[in-house]
Motif scaffolding. Structure first.
Motif, PDB file in Angstrom:
ATOM      1  N   ASN A   5       0.828  -1.211   0.000  1.00  0.00           N
ATOM      2  CA  ASN A   5       0.000   0.000   0.000  1.00  0.00           C
ATOM      3  C   ASN A   5       0.855   1.250   0.000  1.00  0.00           C
ATOM      4  O   ASN A   5       0.657   2.182  -0.788  1.00  0.00           O
ATOM      5  CB  ASN A   5      -0.903   0.018   1.235  1.00  0.00           C
ATOM      6  N   HIS A   6       1.798   1.304   0.923  1.00  0.00           N
ATOM      7  CA  HIS A   6       2.624   2.503   1.079  1.00  0.00           C
ATOM      8  C   HIS A   6       3.615   2.651  -0.073  1.00  0.00           C
ATOM      9  O   HIS A   6       3.858   3.756  -0.570  1.00  0.00           O
ATOM     10  CB  HIS A   6       3.362   2.460   2.417  1.00  0.00           C
ATOM     11  N   PHE A   7       4.165   1.526  -0.525  1.00  0.00           N
ATOM     12  CA  PHE A   7       5.152   1.552  -1.607  1.00  0.00           C
ATOM     13  C   PHE A   7       4.505   1.946  -2.930  1.00  0.00           C
ATOM     14  O   PHE A   7       4.987   2.832  -3.643  1.00  0.00           O
ATOM     15  CB  PHE A   7       5.813   0.174  -1.731  1.00  0.00           C
ATOM     16  N   LEU A   8       3.394   1.310  -3.260  1.00  0.00           N
ATOM     17  CA  LEU A   8       2.756   1.545  -4.548  1.00  0.00           C
ATOM     18  C   LEU A   8       2.096   2.921  -4.641  1.00  0.00           C
ATOM     19  O   LEU A   8       1.925   3.465  -5.727  1.00  0.00           O
ATOM     20  CB  LEU A   8       1.728   0.448  -4.837  1.00  0.00           C
ATOM     21  N   SER A   9       1.711   3.494  -3.494  1.00  0.00           N
ATOM     22  CA  SER A   9       1.137   4.850  -3.500  1.00  0.00           C
ATOM     23  C   SER A   9       2.194   5.910  -3.220  1.00  0.00           C
ATOM     24  O   SER A   9       1.877   7.093  -3.147  1.00  0.00           O
ATOM     25  CB  SER A   9       0.029   4.963  -2.443  1.00  0.00           C
ATOM     26  N   MET A  10       3.441   5.460  -3.046  1.00  0.00           N
ATOM     27  CA  MET A  10       4.558   6.355  -2.725  1.00  0.00           C
ATOM     28  C   MET A  10       4.303   7.125  -1.426  1.00  0.00           C
ATOM     29  O   MET A  10       4.724   8.262  -1.265  1.00  0.00           O
ATOM     30  CB  MET A  10       4.851   7.305  -3.889  1.00  0.00           C
TER      31      MET A  10
END
Length: 231
Positions: free
Chosen positions: A26-31
Motif C-alpha cells: 500500500n505505502h510503496f505503490l502509493s509512494m
C-alpha cells in the motif's frame, strides 16, 4: 446468490493471502501518499474526541490508526478477512473498541450506534453496495457521517493515460512480484476500472437514505472522498 457467494469468497481469499505484505505494498505503490489521503478524509469528516467510529473493510487498521492520532478514541473495526484483523490487533491493540469479522451488507450492530463510519478502498469489494450503504445509514446516529475514500479515474486525459498505464501494467507486476499472489494484483486494477465505469457513489448513497452527500477530489483526481450525512 451463487455470484454473491463467489464474490465474498474471492475477496476473503485474496486479502487473507496478501495480508502479510499488504501494508508495505500500500505505502510503496502509493509512494506514501495514502497516509495523506486518510488524514485528509478524517479532517473533512470533522471527527474528534467525541466521535464513535466504525471502520468498515478496516484491513490492517491504517484508517483507524489515523483516526486515533486525530483524537478519536472509540473505534470499532470490521473486515471480512480474519488475517487482516489479526494484523490489525498486532499493530494497534491499544485501540478502544473491538474488531469484528463481518461483511458490510450485514453489520452486527444496533441501530444508531455510531457517529462516523469510514471505509478506505473497500466499497468496490462489497457484493451489494446499495445494501451496504443501507446498513451504514441504519447504524449511524442522526447527523452521523459515512466517509468513503476510493480510487477514481482522473478526468484529465494525460493524467488518466499515465494512471491507467501504472494501474494496469506497473502495479500488477510489482504486486505479484512482492506478494507472490497473481490474482490479487490483477483483481485490483480490474475492480477499479469496473467500479469507476459502473458505480455512482453519490446516487447510491442517496438511494440508501442519505440526504446530504459531498464529494471531494484529491491528488489530481486520482482519489475521491465522499461524505454522506444522515439527517
Amino acid at each position: 446468490m451463487e455470484e454473491t457467494k463467489e464474490k465474498k469468497e474471492q475477496v476473503r481469499r485474496i486479502f487473507d493471502s496478501i495480508s502479510h505484505r499488504y501494508d508495505f505494498l500500500n505505502h510503496f505503490l502509493s509512494m506514501g501518499i495514502d497516509f495523506y489521503w486518510r488524514k485528509k478524509a478524517i479532517e473533512l469528516s470533522q471527527m474528534n474526541e467525541n466521535s464513535k467510529l466504525l471502520d468498515i473493510a478496516c484491513g490492517t487498521g491504517d484508517f483507524s490508526i489515523a483516526a486515533k492520532k486525530s483524537g478519536v478514541y472509540k473505534i470499532f473495526g470490521a473486515d471480512l478477512s480474519l488475517n487482516m484483523l489479526k494484523l490489525f490487533d498486532k499493530k494497534a491493540n491499544w485501540i478502544i473498541g473491538k474488531k469484528t469479522q463481518c461483511v458490510a451488507e450485514y453489520l452486527p450492530f444496533k441501530d444508531n450506534s455510531f457517529t462516523n463510519i469510514t471505509v478506505a478502498f473497500g466499497v468496490r469489494n462489497f457484493y451489494d453496495i446499495l445494501e451496504g450503504f443501507k446498513q451504514f445509514h441504519r447504524v449511524l446516529k442522526i447527523n452521523g457521517k459515512a466517509t468513503i475514500l476510493e480510487f477514481r479515474l482522473p478526468s484529465n486525459k494525460l493524467i488518466r493515460k499515465i494512471y491507467l498505464f501504472y494501474f494496469n501494467k506497473i502495479l500488477p507486476f510489482i504486486g505479484r512480484m512482492i506478494s507472490k499472489d497473481k490474482e490479487a494484483y490483477t483483481y485490483l486494477p480490474e475492480s477499479v476500472n469496473e467500479f469507476d465505469e459502473k458505480i455512482n457513489l453519490v446516487d447510491l448513497l442517496k438511494q440508501s437514505g442519505f440526504e446530504k452527500v459531498e464529494k471531494y477530489s484529491l491528488t489530481l483526481g486520482l482519489v475521491q472522498v465522499v461524505i454522506a450525512t444522515k439527517l
